[in-house]
Design an enzyme around this catalytic site. Structure first.
Site, PDB file in Angstrom:
ATOM      1  N   HIS A  13       0.803  -1.238   0.000  1.00  0.00           N
ATOM      2  CA  HIS A  13       0.000   0.000   0.000  1.00  0.00           C
ATOM      3  C   HIS A  13       0.829   1.277   0.000  1.00  0.00           C
ATOM      4  CE1 HIS A  13      -4.049  -1.674   0.801  1.00  0.00           C
ATOM      5  NE2 HIS A  13      -3.372  -2.639   1.397  1.00  0.00           N
ATOM      6  N   LYS A  60      -7.734  14.590   4.585  1.00  0.00           N
ATOM      7  CA  LYS A  60      -6.971  13.349   4.570  1.00  0.00           C
ATOM      8  C   LYS A  60      -5.899  13.470   5.639  1.00  0.00           C
ATOM      9  CE  LYS A  60      -6.208  14.235   0.096  1.00  0.00           C
ATOM     10  NZ  LYS A  60      -6.387  13.145  -0.819  1.00  0.00           N
ATOM     11  N   ARG A  61      -5.169  12.377   5.936  1.00  0.00           N
ATOM     12  CA  ARG A  61      -4.083  12.492   6.893  1.00  0.00           C
ATOM     13  C   ARG A  61      -3.116  13.586   6.444  1.00  0.00           C
ATOM     14  NH1 ARG A  61      -3.372   8.565  10.857  1.00  0.00           N
ATOM     15  NH2 ARG A  61      -1.605   9.900  11.376  1.00  0.00           N
ATOM     16  N   THR A  92      -8.270   6.944  -1.844  1.00  0.00           N
ATOM     17  CA  THR A  92      -9.618   6.403  -2.013  1.00  0.00           C
ATOM     18  C   THR A  92     -10.654   7.501  -1.808  1.00  0.00           C
ATOM     19  OG1 THR A  92      -9.356   5.590   0.241  1.00  0.00           O
ATOM     20  CG2 THR A  92      -9.251   3.959  -1.511  1.00  0.00           C
TER      21      THR A  92
END
Ligand code: NBG
Length: 886
Positions: free
Chosen positions: A397, A620-621, A731
């Site tokens: 990932h 997002k992070r 995503t």
């Protein structure tokens, strides 16, 4: 009695229709199949509904729960939530039991998704809707004098994951169950999930513990005190290779039912809790050693205490390895025990079980399965190795070097001495394969020696490197730490590749990058292992349930709600983009979602934001590679531009609400400064009367699944702006696209495939290509070459316009002055083209009809990114798992 209701038209025989821009995609990927072939198990599938679940029955159940379990009445919203939740729990358990009885009888092949993270979010809405009982529940709740929205908002997110990787695992479970695939997730029941983020008065991130398990018990799990397995650590290995651990804990199963969408299947996420072998040492207590008496409880609690709050930056902490081994060892013992209940020949294990390793976190499964097969079940090494390699598959990932786990040999030797021996043996065998491979390659590519004088002699100046020895060093699973001479490390990604039959990346570009840059040696030896499985998201949570108004419009326009399980049907919306009245309805829904978000922003931050502005989102992070800093600097520029503009110029500007959110890992120095900077910009801009409604900058704290469900449907523009080649897939880009948000982004991760599906001209793309990144990092730009807008924004930062100059200094330095080798993520480099893309977005937003048209095209074109498609591909091309419908 469960009945099938034949109220859906069969959807077989339909051909996947794509817009013309999708053509290239068709050619490169799987051929366009008739639906019947592409999704055989969806065809003819009818919604399943149990007629015995009436409003009266549900009301009764809820009131009973309230009376006997909560010992109260509907006055308490907490208790009402709990009573409703337990009633849904019972419903889930019914379906869970039936599914598992059926699977036990049928004995199909199972997939086990091993993952250290599952980012589930809330369960209630999803469960009620997937079970198809939403109508009955809202009515029952109304009749007892409460309200569905209020009730569902009481639930605390289960945030047992950091970000994309964990959320993907949860989307996959939903799809597996919806496709009736026999499969379980396996993970850890952390006591504390991802920390809660708050913002301090000075704009900096505060981290608070996330205690997510309700005091009165978790209605979304079934605790099974009788399903427990011992897990050992430390100790010694005797000369026969038998391991005697010196610390043993027990893994106890907690099952989380996973209901499929409108099917009878309810599968399982088994999370392991940890208990000591012996709760309390009375001898120690009697001897006055009070600490000793409870030490085993403390050690057991420690293992499952908290999710490591790291994303893409892993630290080699022993406790982390302990967690990984803990859940892997319990999961493998559990599956072997179930397998041996029904079969006596372990050689057929690969026909019945496949383990998907979600990133390297569960890689210890390779030596653990070997150990169980050899030491417990007495198979010889080669046989065990054959079985192991046929059972395990690995998904990569990330390409961030710091996130590719490498465990020091000394740590492994201490914590898992037997596993280290097995890893050593796997590596020895592997290096033999490498040696044979390189020798054969070298022999076949050796030029014929014509003149003996060509041969290097002993006194030639350059001593030829030995290619076999070099390769063995390079390919070895155990390698010396380049930053710490003498320290040997086990490369877990290499171990995962060698120990599995399939390796996949998560987007087309990422799967190529891992072949070229991360595992080229392995591709050379077993090219057939490497695959791509582009990520997807569940349309249930990420469109149908979080955006009900849009869902109704889509269903009404398509004349069916089948698109919720067959996302390819969304393409039928495409012609409606040209219909003016449809566009108006589409816009009205977006406006309604923006209103809801504006209310939420007001509640959380106190800021009023206008609904007429463009809602621009980056959530997002927080990570340097995701480049939130670039967004923040662009907002500084926008602010400066507004300040410098005349009233006439201001009147022409497109007003924006910029919404940002995301957690910074607690030990990530730069990420934390980025959070503070966004808050500093927000404070300055939102309180400047010159700016008015032209720009609002909002940082929404504690971004999580529930926040995402509010934010994503309201977005009009979303930012996915990582340096090309760094974001494996992403995503949220898929979730935004499906909710009709346009994308400003780089050609990175799944953005590339979204552009292929949507038509590249419909995205605002910018920035350098992945292939140019290494060269640009070398080629350091001089300060003077920077874009003027960038320089101006930074001088404001340096002048203290946004507060604490000293605090932001390191952040500023990290992206400026490339002559010093800074700006690794090319923020300065890409800034000018980013600003051009932003201008293009403003320009298009002024044309609301054209903007809406594109918004519809996004939803219509991106059904490909349903996780049902992804999971179908995993099932067909990796797992060989077939549906088994109860
Ligand atoms: C993340 C990537 C994302 C990707 C998700 C899911 C990790 C280690 N990786 O780009 O950064 O979308 O995985 O595949 O969290």
């Amino acid at each position: 009695m469960i009945q099938m209701i034949a109220n859906r038209s069969a959807i077989s025989g339909q051909v996947l229709t794509l817009n013309t821009k999708g053509k290239r995609r068709q050619d490169r990927r799987r051929p366009v199949l008739p639906l019947a072939q592409a999704f055989p198990n969806l065809i003819g599938k009818k919604n399943v509904k149990d007629d015995s679940i009436t409003v009266e029955v549900i009301k009764d159940e809820i009131l009973k729960e309230l009376k006997y379990k909560e010992a109260t009445n509907t006055d308490s919203i907490d208790a009402t939530y709990s009573a409703v939740a337990w009633s849904v729990h019972n419903r889930l358990v019914d379906s869970f039991n039936k599914t598992h009885e059926h699977w036990k009888r049928e004995d199909p092949k199972f997939v086990y998704y091993l993952s250290a993270e599952f980012l589930m979010g809330r369960t209630m809405t999803n469960a009620i809707n997937n079970l198809g009982v939403e109508g009955a529940y809202s009515e029952a709740i109304r009749e007892i004098g409460s309200d569905m929205e209020k009730i569902t908002s009481m639930e605390v997110d289960a945030a047992l994951g950091n970000g994309g990787l964990g959320r993907l695992a949860s989307c996959f479970l939903d799809s597996m169950a919806s496709l009736d695939l026999p499969g379980w997730g396996y993970g850890i029941r952390y006591k504390y999930g991802m920390f809660k983020q708050a913002v301090a008065a000075d704009g900096r991130q505060l981290e608070l513990p996330d205690k997510w398990i309700p005091e009165g018990g978790n209605p979304w799990e079934i605790r099974r005190p009788s399903v427990r397995f011992p897990v050992g650590f430390y100790g010694k290995v005797d000369s026969d290779g038998l391991w005697t651990p010196s610390e043993i804990v027990q893994a106890v199963a907690c099952d989380v039912p996973i209901p499929g969408y409108r099917t009878r299947t309810t599968s399982n996420l088994r999370l392991w809790d940890c208990e000591p072998m012996q709760e309390f040492d009375l001898d120690a207590f009697n001897a006055g050693e009070y600490e000793e008496a409870v030490i085993s409880r403390r050690k057991a609690d420690e293992i499952v205490a908290v999710l490591y709050p790291n994303d893409a930056t892993e630290e080699g902490k022993e406790l982390r390895l302990k967690q990984q081994y803990f859940f892997v060892a319990a999961s493998l013992q559990d599956t072997l025990a179930r397998f041996l209940d029904a079969h006596d020949n372990l050689e057929i294990l690969p026909e019945k079980a496949c383990f998907q390793m979600n990133d390297t976190h569960p890689t210890i499964a390779v030596p653990e399965l070997m150990r169980l097969l050899m030491d417990v079940h007495k198979l010889e090494f080669n046989k065990a190795w054959e079985i192991t390699r046929k059972c395990l598959a690995y998904t990569n990932h990330t390409v961030m070097p710091e996130a590719l786990e490498k465990w020091p040999v000394v740590v492994l030797e201490k914590l898992l001495p037997r596993h280290m021996q097995i890893i050593q043996q796997i590596n020895d065998n592997w290096l033999l394969t490498v040696k044979n491979h390189v020798e054969a390659k070298f022999a076949s590519s050796m030029p014929q020696i014509a003149d003996p004088g060509d041969v290097a002699t002993e006194d030639s100046e350059e001593v030829e490197a030995d290619p076999v020895e070099d390769a063995m060093k390079e390919y070895s699973i155990i390698q010396e730490n380049p930053w710490n001479q003498g320290e040997m490390l086990v490369n877990m990604a290499y171990l995962a590749v060698v120990g599995s039959f399939a390796v996949n990346g998560v987007a087309a570009i990422h799967s190529e990058i891992i072949k070229e840059d991360i595992f080229p040696q392995f591709v050379e030896i077993f090219p057939e292992k490497f695959q791509n499985k582009t990520n997807g998201v569940t349309l249930r949570r990420w469109l149908a349930y979080c955006n009900p108004e849009l869902t109704d419009l889509i269903t009404e326009s398509l004349g069916t709600s089948d698109w919720i399980k067959d996302a390819t049907l969304l393409s039928k919306l495409l012609p409606m983009a040209n219909d003016k009245s449809f566009r108006q309805k589409w816009r009205d829904i977006k406006l309604e979602r923006k209103r809801k978000l504006a209310q939420h922003i007001k509640t959380v931050t106190g800021y009023d934001v206008p609904v007429e502005s463009m809602y621009d989102v980056q959530v997002k992070r927080i990570h340097e590679y995701k480049r939130q800093l670039m967004n923040a600097v662009s907002l500084i520029h926008r602010y400066q531009k507004i300040k410098a503009a005349s009233p006439e110029e201001r009147a022409k500007m497109v007003p924006r609400v910029s919404i940002m959110g995301g957690k910074a890992a607690s030990a990530y120095y730069m990420a934390k400064k980025i959070v503070a900077l966004i808050n500093a910009v927000s404070k300055k801009v939102n309180n400047d009367p010159d700016v008015g409604d032209l720009l609002k900058v909002i940082f929404l704290p504690n971004y999580n699944v529930t926040e995402a469900e509010i934010i994503i449907p309201a977005a009009e523009l979303s930012q996915h702006i990582s340096t090309a080649g760094t974001e494996a897939s992403g995503t949220s880009n898929m979730k935004f696209a499906l909710n009709g948000s346009l994308i400003i982004g780089t050609m990175d991760g799944a953005n590339i495939e979204i552009a292929e599906n949507t038509g590249a001209e419909n995205l605002f793309t910018f920035g350098v290509d992945a292939k140019d990144v290494p060269r640009l990092r070398e080629e350091r730009k001089d300060f003077k070459e920077y874009d003027q807008r960038w320089l101006d924004a930074f001088s404001a930062l340096r002048d203290g316009v946004f507060g604490d100059v000293e605090y932001f200094k390191d952040l500023v330095d990290s992206v400026n002055d490339m002559t010093k080798g800074n700006d690794w993520f090319l923020v300065a480099n890409d800034f000018a083209s980013y600003m051009d893309a932003q201008d293009a977005a403003d320009c298009l937003y002024a044309d609301e009809e054209e903007w809406t048209k594109r918004s519809i095209i996004y939803t219509a074109s991106n059904g490909f990114f349903s996780s049902d498609r992804t999971i179908q591909q995993y099932a067909d091309e990796i797992w060989s798992v077939k549906p088994c419908r109860p």
